[in-house]
Write a protein that holds these residues in place. Structure first.
Motif, PDB file in Angstrom:
ATOM      1  N   ARG A 193     -32.727  26.662  -5.574  1.00  0.00           N
ATOM      2  CA  ARG A 193     -32.250  27.960  -5.058  1.00  0.00           C
ATOM      3  C   ARG A 193     -32.705  29.107  -5.972  1.00  0.00           C
ATOM      4  NH1 ARG A 193     -28.583  31.439  -6.662  1.00  0.00           N
ATOM      5  NH2 ARG A 193     -27.750  30.086  -8.288  1.00  0.00           N
ATOM      6  N   VAL A 194     -32.532  28.915  -7.291  1.00  0.00           N
ATOM      7  CA  VAL A 194     -32.900  29.981  -8.229  1.00  0.00           C
ATOM      8  C   VAL A 194     -34.412  30.202  -8.216  1.00  0.00           C
ATOM      9  CG1 VAL A 194     -32.940  30.680 -10.652  1.00  0.00           C
ATOM     10  CG2 VAL A 194     -30.876  29.627  -9.695  1.00  0.00           C
ATOM     11  N   GLN A 195     -35.187  29.114  -8.193  1.00  0.00           N
ATOM     12  CA  GLN A 195     -36.654  29.287  -8.216  1.00  0.00           C
ATOM     13  C   GLN A 195     -37.129  30.033  -6.972  1.00  0.00           C
ATOM     14  OE1 GLN A 195     -38.369  25.348  -9.623  1.00  0.00           O
ATOM     15  NE2 GLN A 195     -39.034  26.785 -11.191  1.00  0.00           N
ATOM     16  N   ALA A 196     -36.409  29.834  -5.846  1.00  0.00           N
ATOM     17  CA  ALA A 196     -36.797  30.502  -4.590  1.00  0.00           C
ATOM     18  C   ALA A 196     -36.591  32.019  -4.662  1.00  0.00           C
ATOM     19  CB  ALA A 196     -36.018  29.918  -3.417  1.00  0.00           C
ATOM     20  N   LEU A 224     -35.630  30.685 -15.756  1.00  0.00           N
ATOM     21  CA  LEU A 224     -35.066  29.693 -16.672  1.00  0.00           C
ATOM     22  C   LEU A 224     -33.635  30.082 -17.080  1.00  0.00           C
ATOM     23  CD1 LEU A 224     -37.147  28.137 -19.541  1.00  0.00           C
ATOM     24  CD2 LEU A 224     -34.711  28.477 -19.770  1.00  0.00           C
ATOM     25  N   VAL A 225     -33.467  31.357 -17.431  1.00  0.00           N
ATOM     26  CA  VAL A 225     -32.142  31.836 -17.837  1.00  0.00           C
ATOM     27  C   VAL A 225     -31.145  31.704 -16.672  1.00  0.00           C
ATOM     28  CG1 VAL A 225     -30.847  33.924 -18.478  1.00  0.00           C
ATOM     29  CG2 VAL A 225     -32.969  33.350 -19.682  1.00  0.00           C
ATOM     30  N   LEU A 226     -31.585  32.032 -15.461  1.00  0.00           N
ATOM     31  CA  LEU A 226     -30.691  31.975 -14.297  1.00  0.00           C
ATOM     32  C   LEU A 226     -30.357  30.524 -13.912  1.00  0.00           C
ATOM     33  CD1 LEU A 226     -32.048  34.893 -12.101  1.00  0.00           C
ATOM     34  CD2 LEU A 226     -29.819  34.754 -13.259  1.00  0.00           C
ATOM     35  N   ILE A 227     -31.307  29.603 -14.087  1.00  0.00           N
ATOM     36  CA  ILE A 227     -31.000  28.185 -13.826  1.00  0.00           C
ATOM     37  C   ILE A 227     -29.900  27.739 -14.791  1.00  0.00           C
ATOM     38  CG2 ILE A 227     -31.886  25.829 -14.063  1.00  0.00           C
ATOM     39  CD1 ILE A 227     -34.523  26.781 -12.874  1.00  0.00           C
ATOM     40  N   CYS A 228     -30.031  28.143 -16.051  1.00  0.00           N
ATOM     41  CA  CYS A 228     -29.024  27.767 -17.047  1.00  0.00           C
ATOM     42  C   CYS A 228     -27.673  28.415 -16.736  1.00  0.00           C
ATOM     43  CB  CYS A 228     -29.505  28.137 -18.445  1.00  0.00           C
ATOM     44  SG  CYS A 228     -30.874  27.097 -18.992  1.00  0.00           S
ATOM     45  N   ARG A 287     -39.117  20.372 -16.107  1.00  0.00           N
ATOM     46  CA  ARG A 287     -39.047  21.620 -15.348  1.00  0.00           C
ATOM     47  C   ARG A 287     -39.005  22.826 -16.290  1.00  0.00           C
ATOM     48  NH1 ARG A 287     -34.854  22.711 -10.428  1.00  0.00           N
ATOM     49  NH2 ARG A 287     -35.576  20.630  -9.856  1.00  0.00           N
ATOM     50  N   PHE A 288     -38.221  22.723 -17.383  1.00  0.00           N
ATOM     51  CA  PHE A 288     -38.131  23.842 -18.331  1.00  0.00           C
ATOM     52  C   PHE A 288     -39.466  24.059 -19.054  1.00  0.00           C
ATOM     53  CE2 PHE A 288     -33.221  23.427 -18.947  1.00  0.00           C
ATOM     54  CZ  PHE A 288     -33.045  24.001 -17.702  1.00  0.00           C
ATOM     55  N   ALA A 289     -40.179  22.973 -19.368  1.00  0.00           N
ATOM     56  CA  ALA A 289     -41.477  23.125 -20.043  1.00  0.00           C
ATOM     57  C   ALA A 289     -42.465  23.845 -19.130  1.00  0.00           C
ATOM     58  CB  ALA A 289     -42.025  21.761 -20.473  1.00  0.00           C
TER      59      ALA A 289
END
Lengths: 212, 212
Positions: free
Chosen positions: A74-77, A86-90, A130-132
């Motif tokens: 969802r965040v990547q979209a 990355l910050v928003l996924i966390c 994914r984070f890398a």
């Protein structure tokens, strides 16, 4: 079809009930009979879906990873720059920890998984990969330092996240988990953000804390 | 006196044997009979010292905390500046994790402690308090940024350390734990060291890795 639908909803109710009890009692302290009562199903129905406690624990861990992964998608979209993504996924992961007992139970079970011989490496490897990738893109964007090792950065985020939320759980029952994770970004970002993008650090911390 | 001495050495042998088995099998998988065999003592002798498995687990956790605390005292006695002391205490902790099964078992049992209802907050609070004191002194020395929150920094070190070594254990059996923890210092120090002391960062990372 109706029967399949009913089986699916029974299975979901059992996983939800199991999460609430695993979260409180841990793997060793959870009795299948208590899960059946909490889910409002017969023991027969429970055993039909989950023949052993281990099956139920693995289902909760998989459900937790599925919820977290779906939120990552969802965040990547949203299509924001990689470092913001990355910050928003966390941030999403932290909010889910606060909101969903399946997340908290899944994490507790992951820590206890050696008790039932379940291999827990995959979720850690998935998140590191994914984070890398996001870190590499953020380097290409000029947001992260060019000399940063993206794999090392990804493993550090995964490891620090794991421990910071765990210590917050032990000391405050996760009351301060968002603030403790914001501190991680506050103190870590200056060392990894590119020198000419340092002025973005406060905005990234605000983004983690919920700014639009 | 001879009897007291013998009782003490039996107790120590049991704790060492228990650590080796708890480390491999976890709390749930450890049988007291196996600990007696590993320690080379009778079951009667084991039960005399530790009436229940929980007593044995708590003894291993306390021994782990005692070893780590003693090493912290050793490092502080070197009389180095506070920031170097903090880095060296963290190095000592990592080396002990690699060298002592009591450390690894104590940490595994701490993660599993909810299974036997043991309160594990104290070691985390002890380390947070000690690190916050060192951080305050390092601020007075001008080594850490003046606007750093020492308590938040201390909690971040404790949380990150906990998780980074844990993920290293899950992914590599702690083969890469020193390198992963060095990455923590590499990426964290630039954001917390005072702007006019940034040139010390590489030396502090080398100190963590064993430079004199």
């Amino acid at each position: 079809m109706v029967q399949q639908e009913r089986a699916r909803s029974t299975r979901a109710a059992i996983i939800g009930a199991a999460a609430r009890i695993f979260e409180e009692q841990g793997y060793g302290g959870t009795a299948l009979a208590a899960v059946a009562t909490e889910a409002g199903v017969t023991k027969g129905a429970l055993y039909f879906h989950f023949p052993a406690k281990e099956d139920l624990a693995v289902a909760v861990i998989e459900e937790q990873h599925a919820i977290a992964s779906a939120d990552g998608v969802r965040v990547q979209a949203l299509g924001r720059p990689a470092l913001e993504t990355l910050v928003l996924i966390c941030r999403g992961f932290a909010l889910q920890l606060i909101e969903h007992s399946v997340m908290r139970a899944g994490i507790r079970l992951t820590f206890e998984a050696s008790a039932f011989g379940h291999d827990v490496r995959q979720p850690y490897l998935d998140w590191s990969t994914r984070f890398a990738e996001l870190a590499r893109t953020a380097q290409d964007d000029g947001d992260l330092r060019g000399d940063l090792d993206p794999e090392a950065f990804a493993l550090l985020i995964v490891g620090s996240y794991t421990g910071v939320q765990m210590v917050s759980d032990i000391l405050t029952g996760r009351q301060d988990v968002l603030e403790r994770l914001a501190d991680l970004w506050r103190m870590l970002l200056p060392g990894v953000v590119a020198p000419d993008r340092q002025e973005h650090v406060p905005r990234l911390v605000d983004l983690f804390l919920g700014a639009p």
